[in-house]
Design a protein around this motif. Sequence first.
Motif, PDB file in Angstrom:
ATOM      1  N   LYS A  92       0.803  -1.221   0.000  1.00  0.00           N
ATOM      2  CA  LYS A  92       0.000   0.000   0.000  1.00  0.00           C
ATOM      3  C   LYS A  92       0.838   1.275   0.000  1.00  0.00           C
ATOM      4  O   LYS A  92       0.364   2.326  -0.427  1.00  0.00           O
ATOM      5  N   ILE A  93       2.063   1.205   0.514  1.00  0.00           N
ATOM      6  CA  ILE A  93       2.909   2.385   0.654  1.00  0.00           C
ATOM      7  C   ILE A  93       4.188   2.164  -0.146  1.00  0.00           C
ATOM      8  O   ILE A  93       4.772   1.089  -0.112  1.00  0.00           O
ATOM      9  N   SER A  94       4.627   3.184  -0.864  1.00  0.00           N
ATOM     10  CA  SER A  94       5.845   3.075  -1.665  1.00  0.00           C
ATOM     11  C   SER A  94       7.046   2.870  -0.750  1.00  0.00           C
ATOM     12  O   SER A  94       7.071   3.353   0.392  1.00  0.00           O
ATOM     13  N   PRO A  95       8.074   2.143  -1.226  1.00  0.00           N
ATOM     14  CA  PRO A  95       9.256   1.889  -0.386  1.00  0.00           C
ATOM     15  C   PRO A  95       9.911   3.143   0.183  1.00  0.00           C
ATOM     16  O   PRO A  95      10.282   3.141   1.363  1.00  0.00           O
ATOM     17  N   PRO A  96      10.088   4.246  -0.577  1.00  0.00           N
ATOM     18  CA  PRO A  96      10.705   5.433   0.042  1.00  0.00           C
ATOM     19  C   PRO A  96       9.895   6.000   1.202  1.00  0.00           C
ATOM     20  O   PRO A  96      10.458   6.389   2.229  1.00  0.00           O
ATOM     21  N   ARG A  97       8.580   6.064   1.059  1.00  0.00           N
ATOM     22  CA  ARG A  97       7.743   6.593   2.148  1.00  0.00           C
ATOM     23  C   ARG A  97       7.769   5.664   3.354  1.00  0.00           C
ATOM     24  O   ARG A  97       7.781   6.115   4.506  1.00  0.00           O
ATOM     25  N   LEU A  98       7.781   4.365   3.098  1.00  0.00           N
ATOM     26  CA  LEU A  98       7.829   3.404   4.195  1.00  0.00           C
ATOM     27  C   LEU A  98       9.154   3.520   4.946  1.00  0.00           C
ATOM     28  O   LEU A  98       9.195   3.481   6.187  1.00  0.00           O
ATOM     29  N   ALA A  99      10.244   3.703   4.207  1.00  0.00           N
ATOM     30  CA  ALA A  99      11.554   3.855   4.847  1.00  0.00           C
ATOM     31  C   ALA A  99      11.622   5.132   5.678  1.00  0.00           C
ATOM     32  O   ALA A  99      12.176   5.143   6.783  1.00  0.00           O
ATOM     33  N   ALA A 100      11.056   6.221   5.165  1.00  0.00           N
ATOM     34  CA  ALA A 100      11.063   7.480   5.910  1.00  0.00           C
ATOM     35  C   ALA A 100      10.267   7.357   7.206  1.00  0.00           C
ATOM     36  O   ALA A 100      10.695   7.838   8.264  1.00  0.00           O
ATOM     37  N   ALA A 101       9.099   6.711   7.133  1.00  0.00           N
ATOM     38  CA  ALA A 101       8.283   6.539   8.336  1.00  0.00           C
ATOM     39  C   ALA A 101       9.022   5.687   9.369  1.00  0.00           C
ATOM     40  O   ALA A 101       9.015   5.988  10.573  1.00  0.00           O
ATOM     41  N   GLY A 102       9.686   4.617   8.914  1.00  0.00           N
ATOM     42  CA  GLY A 102      10.441   3.789   9.844  1.00  0.00           C
ATOM     43  C   GLY A 102      11.604   4.529  10.471  1.00  0.00           C
ATOM     44  O   GLY A 102      11.868   4.388  11.670  1.00  0.00           O
ATOM     45  N   GLY A 103      12.294   5.351   9.681  1.00  0.00           N
ATOM     46  CA  GLY A 103      13.418   6.112  10.216  1.00  0.00           C
ATOM     47  C   GLY A 103      12.998   7.113  11.272  1.00  0.00           C
ATOM     48  O   GLY A 103      13.652   7.258  12.309  1.00  0.00           O
ATOM     49  N   VAL A 104      11.886   7.817  11.034  1.00  0.00           N
ATOM     50  CA  VAL A 104      11.398   8.804  12.008  1.00  0.00           C
ATOM     51  C   VAL A 104      10.971   8.110  13.304  1.00  0.00           C
ATOM     52  O   VAL A 104      11.299   8.561  14.411  1.00  0.00           O
TER      53      VAL A 104
END
Length: 397
Positions: A277-289
């Motif tokens: 459901k979520i693109s890999p870059p957005r998912l990575a940013a959410a995990g990093g934050v």
Amino acid sequence: MRSPLRSPQFRRVIAAEFISSVGTQMTTLALPWFVLMTSGSPARMGLVFLAQILPVPLLSMPAGLLVARWGARRVTIVGDLCSATLAATVPVLYVADLLPFWALLLIVAGIGCVASAYLSAQRMLLTETIDLDEGVVTAGNALFETATSTARLVGPAIAGFFIAQFGALNVLWIDAASFVVSAALLTGLPRRATTPQASSAHNMTEGVRYLLKDPVLRTMSLAALGYGTLMPVVLLALPVIAKSRYDADPHAAGWLLAAWGGGTALGTVVVARLARKISPPRLAAAGGVGAAVVLWLLPWDQPVTTLMLTVAASCMFLPGVTAPAVSLMMLRPPEHLRPHVFPVFGAAVFVASPIAYGVAGVLFEHLSVGTVLTAVAVGASLCALVLLNLVRRPGRP
């Protein structure tokens, strides 16, 4: 999209990874605990981590050539058998009174040499068992990390019990047996013909160039370099905390490492569902934050129960970074460059880890754990900003 778990070959790879990882995670606690208790030196414990992780970045590129030439299946099976032999060597030499510290470091370095090819071969073997769709591969990598992180939950908890009952080095026999079982499971996989690669060295150079030119892969590698520096410090801090704050209780050390694995396991389950459901870059940013926010809670002196929850919460967000990064590394490059791009990414992840382990051991002898972990939280916040910038300025696929 088709679930990766529908592939019987994928399930065999996952089962082999889980079994071998349980043994490895038991050793991850048992071996440093043995060094820390017998020498009383966090610096020596750091050297053990350093010796194991140092060969990974140094040999990752030649290891990529080996995987491309031999095939992921063969490299993984041979790696399992070599790791089993090396793990069993440690207790054998100790019983024979032939295990000085330098010999232990050599054996651990040998395990790291095997891991340099083993890690990339595992991921390539994973992609051979599922459809090459971005969402499916991301979900498959998340499930793969679920197996690994669940092993991080189970392994240290079991190791804490066995260390108290039978001694730290006897735990390594279980690790050796787990690698043998893993090799047996992977032996049943169908063979995949490998294409001769006359220009392997040229392809490796092209893989490096592609990684540096692609804005998404370059940013992911930069963030991975940051986490590869910071998270080993947190991992090394857990046995030190158990020794200094909780009366050198091996059960406390085991539960802290288990919390690390439990949080990661929970995060991988969530990522496997969100990957479609979520693109890999957005998912990575959410995990990093998320990881950066929770890491600010680690420096506080607290009971072991709340510290376990804090460690678990911080690790819960890490698969949100690693699974998308791995899927992008395997799918964005052209197919003939994939065996060469991923080892370069692995080198970026691990290149700072040896330095981090060596430096962290010295820091814990001269600074408080809280001071060092505060610096880790600052660094994680900077990594989160890098990933947020990737969302603001996405690169072209």
